[in-house]
Design a protein around this motif. Structure first.
Motif, PDB file in Angstrom:
ATOM      1  N   GLU A 206       0.870  -1.217  -0.038  1.00  0.00           N
ATOM      2  CA  GLU A 206       0.002  -0.162  -0.054  1.00  0.00           C
ATOM      3  C   GLU A 206       0.825   1.185  -0.142  1.00  0.00           C
ATOM      4  O   GLU A 206       0.398   2.410  -0.768  1.00  0.00           O
ATOM      5  CB  GLU A 206      -0.954  -0.066   1.115  1.00  0.00           C
ATOM      6  CG  GLU A 206      -2.099  -1.009   1.046  1.00  0.00           C
ATOM      7  CD  GLU A 206      -3.016  -0.749   0.047  1.00  0.00           C
ATOM      8  OE1 GLU A 206      -3.406   0.572  -0.004  1.00  0.00           O
ATOM      9  OE2 GLU A 206      -3.599  -1.621  -0.738  1.00  0.00           O
ATOM     10  N   ALA A 207       1.996   1.434   0.765  1.00  0.00           N
ATOM     11  CA  ALA A 207       2.778   2.278   0.901  1.00  0.00           C
ATOM     12  C   ALA A 207       4.194   2.069   1.079  1.00  0.00           C
ATOM     13  O   ALA A 207       4.551   1.192   1.655  1.00  0.00           O
ATOM     14  CB  ALA A 207       2.282   3.399   2.007  1.00  0.00           C
ATOM     15  N   ILE A 208       5.095   2.806   0.494  1.00  0.00           N
ATOM     16  CA  ILE A 208       6.512   3.002   0.969  1.00  0.00           C
ATOM     17  C   ILE A 208       6.992   4.303   1.364  1.00  0.00           C
ATOM     18  O   ILE A 208       6.684   5.326   0.512  1.00  0.00           O
ATOM     19  CB  ILE A 208       7.411   2.624  -0.235  1.00  0.00           C
ATOM     20  CG1 ILE A 208       7.140   1.182  -1.106  1.00  0.00           C
ATOM     21  CG2 ILE A 208       8.893   2.558  -0.060  1.00  0.00           C
ATOM     22  CD1 ILE A 208       7.561   0.929  -2.115  1.00  0.00           C
ATOM     23  N   ASP A 209       7.291   4.327   2.717  1.00  0.00           N
ATOM     24  CA  ASP A 209       7.601   5.686   3.516  1.00  0.00           C
ATOM     25  C   ASP A 209       9.062   5.900   3.933  1.00  0.00           C
ATOM     26  O   ASP A 209       9.350   5.152   4.851  1.00  0.00           O
ATOM     27  CB  ASP A 209       6.726   5.665   4.458  1.00  0.00           C
ATOM     28  CG  ASP A 209       5.156   5.852   4.168  1.00  0.00           C
ATOM     29  OD1 ASP A 209       4.803   6.692   3.275  1.00  0.00           O
ATOM     30  OD2 ASP A 209       4.499   4.922   4.531  1.00  0.00           O
ATOM     31  N   ASP A 213      16.579   7.792   8.033  1.00  0.00           N
ATOM     32  CA  ASP A 213      17.674   6.791   8.489  1.00  0.00           C
ATOM     33  C   ASP A 213      16.869   5.249   8.144  1.00  0.00           C
ATOM     34  O   ASP A 213      17.411   4.307   8.703  1.00  0.00           O
ATOM     35  CB  ASP A 213      18.248   6.826   9.824  1.00  0.00           C
ATOM     36  CG  ASP A 213      17.018   6.872  10.907  1.00  0.00           C
ATOM     37  OD1 ASP A 213      15.920   6.740  10.746  1.00  0.00           O
ATOM     38  OD2 ASP A 213      17.626   6.931  11.954  1.00  0.00           O
ATOM     39  N   CYS A 214      15.636   5.106   7.618  1.00  0.00           N
ATOM     40  CA  CYS A 214      15.135   3.967   7.515  1.00  0.00           C
ATOM     41  C   CYS A 214      14.042   3.929   6.558  1.00  0.00           C
ATOM     42  O   CYS A 214      13.663   5.166   6.131  1.00  0.00           O
ATOM     43  CB  CYS A 214      14.533   3.410   8.848  1.00  0.00           C
ATOM     44  SG  CYS A 214      12.975   4.076   9.497  1.00  0.00           S
ATOM     45  N   ILE A 215      13.334   2.867   5.894  1.00  0.00           N
ATOM     46  CA  ILE A 215      12.267   3.242   4.990  1.00  0.00           C
ATOM     47  C   ILE A 215      11.130   2.008   5.479  1.00  0.00           C
ATOM     48  O   ILE A 215      11.607   1.003   5.916  1.00  0.00           O
ATOM     49  CB  ILE A 215      12.891   2.960   3.655  1.00  0.00           C
ATOM     50  CG1 ILE A 215      11.631   3.077   2.516  1.00  0.00           C
ATOM     51  CG2 ILE A 215      13.571   1.469   3.367  1.00  0.00           C
ATOM     52  CD1 ILE A 215      12.318   3.202   1.108  1.00  0.00           C
ATOM     53  N   CYS A 216       9.964   2.218   5.694  1.00  0.00           N
ATOM     54  CA  CYS A 216       9.033   1.431   6.019  1.00  0.00           C
ATOM     55  C   CYS A 216       8.189   1.187   4.679  1.00  0.00           C
ATOM     56  O   CYS A 216       7.810   2.002   3.946  1.00  0.00           O
ATOM     57  CB  CYS A 216       8.140   2.176   6.850  1.00  0.00           C
ATOM     58  SG  CYS A 216       8.930   2.632   8.407  1.00  0.00           S
ATOM     59  N   VAL A 217       7.563  -0.176   4.825  1.00  0.00           N
ATOM     60  CA  VAL A 217       6.809  -1.013   3.638  1.00  0.00           C
ATOM     61  C   VAL A 217       5.338  -1.269   4.351  1.00  0.00           C
ATOM     62  O   VAL A 217       5.406  -2.242   5.576  1.00  0.00           O
ATOM     63  CB  VAL A 217       7.271  -1.971   3.124  1.00  0.00           C
ATOM     64  CG1 VAL A 217       6.630  -2.497   2.019  1.00  0.00           C
ATOM     65  CG2 VAL A 217       8.788  -1.451   2.475  1.00  0.00           C
ATOM     66  N   THR A 218       4.396  -0.910   3.807  1.00  0.00           N
ATOM     67  CA  THR A 218       3.184  -1.102   4.490  1.00  0.00           C
ATOM     68  C   THR A 218       2.354  -1.979   3.428  1.00  0.00           C
ATOM     69  O   THR A 218       2.045  -1.484   2.231  1.00  0.00           O
ATOM     70  CB  THR A 218       2.295  -0.031   4.914  1.00  0.00           C
ATOM     71  OG1 THR A 218       3.019   0.696   5.853  1.00  0.00           O
ATOM     72  CG2 THR A 218       1.016  -0.385   5.622  1.00  0.00           C
ATOM     73  N   THR A 219       1.899  -3.110   3.833  1.00  0.00           N
ATOM     74  CA  THR A 219       0.908  -3.896   2.905  1.00  0.00           C
ATOM     75  C   THR A 219      -0.528  -3.758   3.400  1.00  0.00           C
ATOM     76  O   THR A 219      -0.819  -2.811   4.313  1.00  0.00           O
ATOM     77  CB  THR A 219       1.241  -5.522   3.304  1.00  0.00           C
ATOM     78  OG1 THR A 219       1.172  -5.703   4.578  1.00  0.00           O
ATOM     79  CG2 THR A 219       2.846  -5.734   2.828  1.00  0.00           C
ATOM     80  N   GLN A 226      10.117  -2.285   8.829  1.00  0.00           N
ATOM     81  CA  GLN A 226      10.928  -1.302   8.760  1.00  0.00           C
ATOM     82  C   GLN A 226      12.287  -1.825   8.472  1.00  0.00           C
ATOM     83  O   GLN A 226      12.712  -3.005   8.928  1.00  0.00           O
ATOM     84  CB  GLN A 226      11.161  -0.468  10.247  1.00  0.00           C
ATOM     85  CG  GLN A 226      12.022   0.547  10.203  1.00  0.00           C
ATOM     86  CD  GLN A 226      12.231   1.034  11.415  1.00  0.00           C
ATOM     87  OE1 GLN A 226      10.981   1.811  11.969  1.00  0.00           O
ATOM     88  NE2 GLN A 226      13.533   1.394  11.991  1.00  0.00           N
ATOM     89  N   PHE A 227      12.935  -1.168   7.261  1.00  0.00           N
ATOM     90  CA  PHE A 227      14.131  -1.492   6.945  1.00  0.00           C
ATOM     91  C   PHE A 227      15.287  -0.582   6.610  1.00  0.00           C
ATOM     92  O   PHE A 227      14.851   0.663   6.575  1.00  0.00           O
ATOM     93  CB  PHE A 227      14.069  -2.305   5.484  1.00  0.00           C
ATOM     94  CG  PHE A 227      12.917  -3.168   5.265  1.00  0.00           C
ATOM     95  CD1 PHE A 227      13.104  -4.483   6.014  1.00  0.00           C
ATOM     96  CD2 PHE A 227      11.588  -3.006   4.966  1.00  0.00           C
ATOM     97  CE1 PHE A 227      12.363  -5.697   5.726  1.00  0.00           C
ATOM     98  CE2 PHE A 227      10.773  -4.129   4.826  1.00  0.00           C
ATOM     99  CZ  PHE A 227      11.150  -5.273   5.358  1.00  0.00           C
ATOM    100  N   THR A 228      16.472  -0.915   6.815  1.00  0.00           N
ATOM    101  CA  THR A 228      17.519  -0.035   6.538  1.00  0.00           C
ATOM    102  C   THR A 228      17.526   0.421   4.757  1.00  0.00           C
ATOM    103  O   THR A 228      17.959   1.499   4.670  1.00  0.00           O
ATOM    104  CB  THR A 228      18.900  -0.698   6.862  1.00  0.00           C
ATOM    105  OG1 THR A 228      18.843  -0.867   8.302  1.00  0.00           O
ATOM    106  CG2 THR A 228      19.995   0.318   6.596  1.00  0.00           C
TER     107      THR A 228
END
Length: 308
Positions: A206-209, A213-219, A226-228
């Protein structure tokens, strides 16, 4: 149009095209480079595997240095985009670009590829995240930089699974996320992923934010990860259109087919870099640029002697 045709027209100002231009200019050949400004190399925050730069070098800085070097030896760089290429009856080529047509005796296509951006993130946000290393596309180039960090791979099927398994050589904290819905993985791929300890999560995303210092992926089920860094494994589009306009043969309808000296199936046409099948690496592109430029010089010398 210029009264006298160019000896060499290089289309694309990435590592392959600029290396070729440096060689061609030092061969005392009348050379232009048409720079569309879209080389993938310019997005590299810091390249740590380019030989000779132990502390790394920014991609744009590398391109700027190469442009300066090409200009120093007499090559001319023109900003613009070639939209049409024709083979003329006299054997030369005519290229249409932003400032009108130009005729050239030989042409090198160094037009590269474009990575497919995840559609759920806009281009401006995507490009800013790339500049920070939050989005990466080349684990061969920069997998070392995510050593032991949390990494998400966006993709599915064999391509996505094999990219995740490759990155497993750098970190155990891996998640493969299907972009559009349930994963398309057969039993064999699922077994390989399980054996490597790689988590799989079904989409759609649904979203990539990205943040600082990190990046979040929401399904779609509101699962937030949360990823580096994330690696989109969605394939790429090879820029073969100009080659097709003059009837050059492609390899598997994806890359330009060349011989061992970077010659295409059309006389006077050459190709180098990511637009040619092979390892998409700066070092490989530069090597092909050197090979192509030398073939261009020697083929032109067969038509008439090149003498001072």
């Amino acid at each position: 149009m210029r009264e006298k045709p160019l000896d060499c027209l290089v289309i694309g100002a990435g590592p392959a095209g600029l290396t070729a231009a440096i060689y061609l200019a030092r061969y005392y050949l009348d050379t232009w480079i048409i720079d569309g400004g879209d080389s993938r190399a310019k997005w590299i925050p810091t390249s740590h595997n380019h030989a000779g730069f132990p502390d790394g070098i920014n991609g744009q800085e590398l391109l700027d240095r190469m442009k300066e070097q090409a200009i120093r030896y007499g090559a001319e760089i023109k900003d613009g985009k070639v939209t049409r290429l024709d083979k003329l009856e006299n054997g030369n080529f005519c290229a249409e670009w932003g400032s009108g047509p130009v005729e050239a005796r030989t042409v090198l296509l160094a037009t590269g590829v474009t990575n497919r951006r995840p559609p759920m993130i806009d281009k401006e946000t995507h490009d800013a995240a790339m500049a920070k290393g939050l989005i990466r596309y080349c684990p061969i180039c920069d997998g070392y930089e995510v050593t032991d960090k949390a990494v998400g791979v966006i993709g599915t099927g064999e391509h996505g699974a094999m990219e995740a398994i490759f990155i497993r050589g750098y970190t155990a904290k891996l998640t493969l996320i299907a972009p559009d819905g349930p994963h398309e993985l057969d039993d064999e791929l699922r077994a390989k992923l399980a054996d490597a300890g790689i988590d799989t999560v079904d989409g759609p995303i649904e979203a990539i934010d990205p943040s600082d210092d990190c990046i979040c992926v929401t399904t779609a089920d509101d699962k937030v990860m949360q990823f580096t860094s994330i690696y989109p494994a969605l394939g790429s589009d090879t820029h073969t259109q100009l080659a097709e306009m003059v009837g050059a043969e492609l390899k598997g309808n994806e890359c330009i087919l060349t011989d061992h000296h970077q010659r295409c199936s059309v006389d006077g046409l050459y190709a180098a870099g990511d637009v040619v099948i092979g390892l998409d690496q700066i070092s490989n592109a530069m090597g092909q640029g050197g090979v192509a430029s030398t073939a261009m010089r020697n083929d032109l010398a067969k038509e008439r002697p090149l003498r001072r």
